[in-house]
Design a protein around this motif. Structure first.
Motif, PDB file in Angstrom:
ATOM      1  N   VAL A  28      42.364  37.521  40.080  1.00 48.07           N
ATOM      2  CA  VAL A  28      40.892  37.459  40.028  1.00 48.07           C
ATOM      3  C   VAL A  28      40.422  36.421  39.012  1.00 48.07           C
ATOM      4  CG1 VAL A  28      40.513  39.811  40.845  1.00 48.07           C
ATOM      5  CG2 VAL A  28      40.839  39.424  38.404  1.00 48.07           C
ATOM      6  N   LEU A  30      38.947  33.155  37.360  1.00 49.08           N
ATOM      7  CA  LEU A  30      37.682  32.525  37.720  1.00 49.08           C
ATOM      8  C   LEU A  30      37.808  31.159  38.376  1.00 49.08           C
ATOM      9  CD1 LEU A  30      34.577  32.832  37.489  1.00 49.08           C
ATOM     10  CD2 LEU A  30      34.736  31.715  35.257  1.00 49.08           C
ATOM     11  N   THR A  31      38.648  30.303  37.849  1.00 50.53           N
ATOM     12  CA  THR A  31      38.684  28.917  38.289  1.00 50.53           C
ATOM     13  C   THR A  31      39.317  28.793  39.660  1.00 50.53           C
ATOM     14  OG1 THR A  31      38.903  28.256  35.981  1.00 50.53           O
ATOM     15  CG2 THR A  31      39.400  26.587  37.633  1.00 50.53           C
ATOM     16  N   GLY A  32      38.540  28.313  40.645  1.00 50.90           N
ATOM     17  CA  GLY A  32      39.029  28.214  42.007  1.00 50.90           C
ATOM     18  C   GLY A  32      40.194  27.267  42.177  1.00 50.90           C
ATOM     19  N   PHE A 217      37.126  35.929  34.575  1.00 54.75           N
ATOM     20  CA  PHE A 217      37.420  36.538  35.866  1.00 54.75           C
ATOM     21  C   PHE A 217      36.181  36.619  36.754  1.00 54.75           C
ATOM     22  CE2 PHE A 217      40.422  38.572  32.793  1.00 54.75           C
ATOM     23  CZ  PHE A 217      41.542  37.865  33.197  1.00 54.75           C
ATOM     24  N   THR A 218      36.428  36.804  38.045  1.00 49.10           N
ATOM     25  CA  THR A 218      35.346  36.839  39.020  1.00 49.10           C
ATOM     26  C   THR A 218      34.645  38.184  39.054  1.00 49.10           C
ATOM     27  OG1 THR A 218      36.884  37.505  40.765  1.00 49.10           O
ATOM     28  CG2 THR A 218      36.477  35.142  40.498  1.00 49.10           C
ATOM     29  N   GLU A 219      35.209  39.190  38.422  1.00 45.96           N
ATOM     30  CA  GLU A 219      34.667  40.547  38.488  1.00 45.96           C
ATOM     31  C   GLU A 219      35.153  41.362  37.299  1.00 45.96           C
ATOM     32  OE1 GLU A 219      38.009  42.684  41.293  1.00 45.96           O
ATOM     33  OE2 GLU A 219      36.726  41.160  42.235  1.00 45.96           O
TER      34      GLU A 219
END
Length: 273
Positions: A28, A30-32, A217-219
């Motif tokens: 999860v 963050l960096t795509g 993180f994304t969540e």
């Protein structure tokens, strides 16, 4: 084994369980751009299994007479540790050659940071240098490795390993003033992630939630770390191996969240009360 000492107990966490938490965090992140989508599954497998070498070693903890504590990953004898490191890397390579390259580089960095020396270490490092060169040659024909890709994936492994280790070495709610010395100035290397804009990611507990700033993180991440709190009195009476075997596993539940979101959640809970 990851070991932290309390007044009446030793808290023991298996290395592979910590590794699986690292993989959960990486999934999860963050960096795509990290990891590259083409090798995402391989990178996540490698991060989650980077400490699988310890699976058998951690079935029964060993006592360090000199230190008066259980052996941990920090002071475990070098020769058996390296033997199992090699086996763990072989197992990872059987699943993903690129993952083995990534974890081999990770071990190389850890050895350099620790400043360990000795003929066994030199032999291990030479063997791993040859492994990495062979993997690079093999992948050159099918899936060439970009240096930026390898750097980004290595940095991701390092950060997720560090954060998972932080969670294992702190009791939830530990005051910031009592942070382990390794992380008193934040997570080394995290300032190189683009989204941090040159800042180190720092951690602080809010109850059983660990807040991070900047948040990577994304969540919000809900985690469970199995551990055993082995009584010092039981160790003295029965020996470490038996005391450990008879101590029940505790599921330590921890959340990782951004500072503001954690504060909002806490305020919402107070309002409901």
């Amino acid at each position: 084994m990851i070991c932290r000492e309390q007044e009446e107990t030793f808290v023991l966490v298996k290395q592979h369980h910590h590794g699986l938490v690292s993989g959960r965090l990486a999934a999860v992140f963050l960096t795509g751009e990290v990891p590259n989508p083409a090798r995402r599954a391989e990178v996540l497998h490698a991060i989650g299994h980077h400490d699988r070498a310890w699976i058998d070693l951690d079935e029964t903890p060993f006592w360090n007479d000199a230190a008066g504590t259980p052996y941990s990953f920090i002071d475990f004898p070098v020769v058996p540790k390296l033997t199992f490191y090699t086996r763990g890397l072989d197992e990872i390579e059987a699943e993903t050659a690129y993952g083995a390259l990534l974890v081999s580089l990770h071990f190389e960095r850890l050895i350099e940071v620790a400043g360990e020396r000795g003929p066994e270490l030199s032999l291990f490092q030479e063997h791993e240098k040859e492994r990495r060169a062979r993997i690079r040659r093999e992948l050159e024909h099918t899936a060439p490795i970009g240096e930026a890709e390898l750097y980004n994936d290595s940095r991701l492994l390092q950060f997720c390993d560090d954060l998972s280790l932080y969670l294992a070495l702190h009791e939830p709610g530990t005051p910031k003033s009592e942070t382990h010395p390794w992380w008193q100035d934040g997570f080394s290397g995290s300032e190189d992630f683009p989204f941090t804009e040159g800042r180190r990611i720092e951690a602080e507990w809010q109850g059983s939630t660990l807040t991070l700033d900047p948040y990577p993180f994304t969540e919000r991440v809900e985690l469970m770390i199995p551990l055993r709190r082995v009584s010092k009195a039981d160790i003295a009476a029965k020996g470490l191996a038996r005391a450990y075997a008879e101590t029940p596993v505790e599921d330590c539940r921890i959340a990782v969240d951004a500072v503001q979101q954690a504060q909002n959640a806490a305020e919402g809970g107070h309002k409901e009360e």
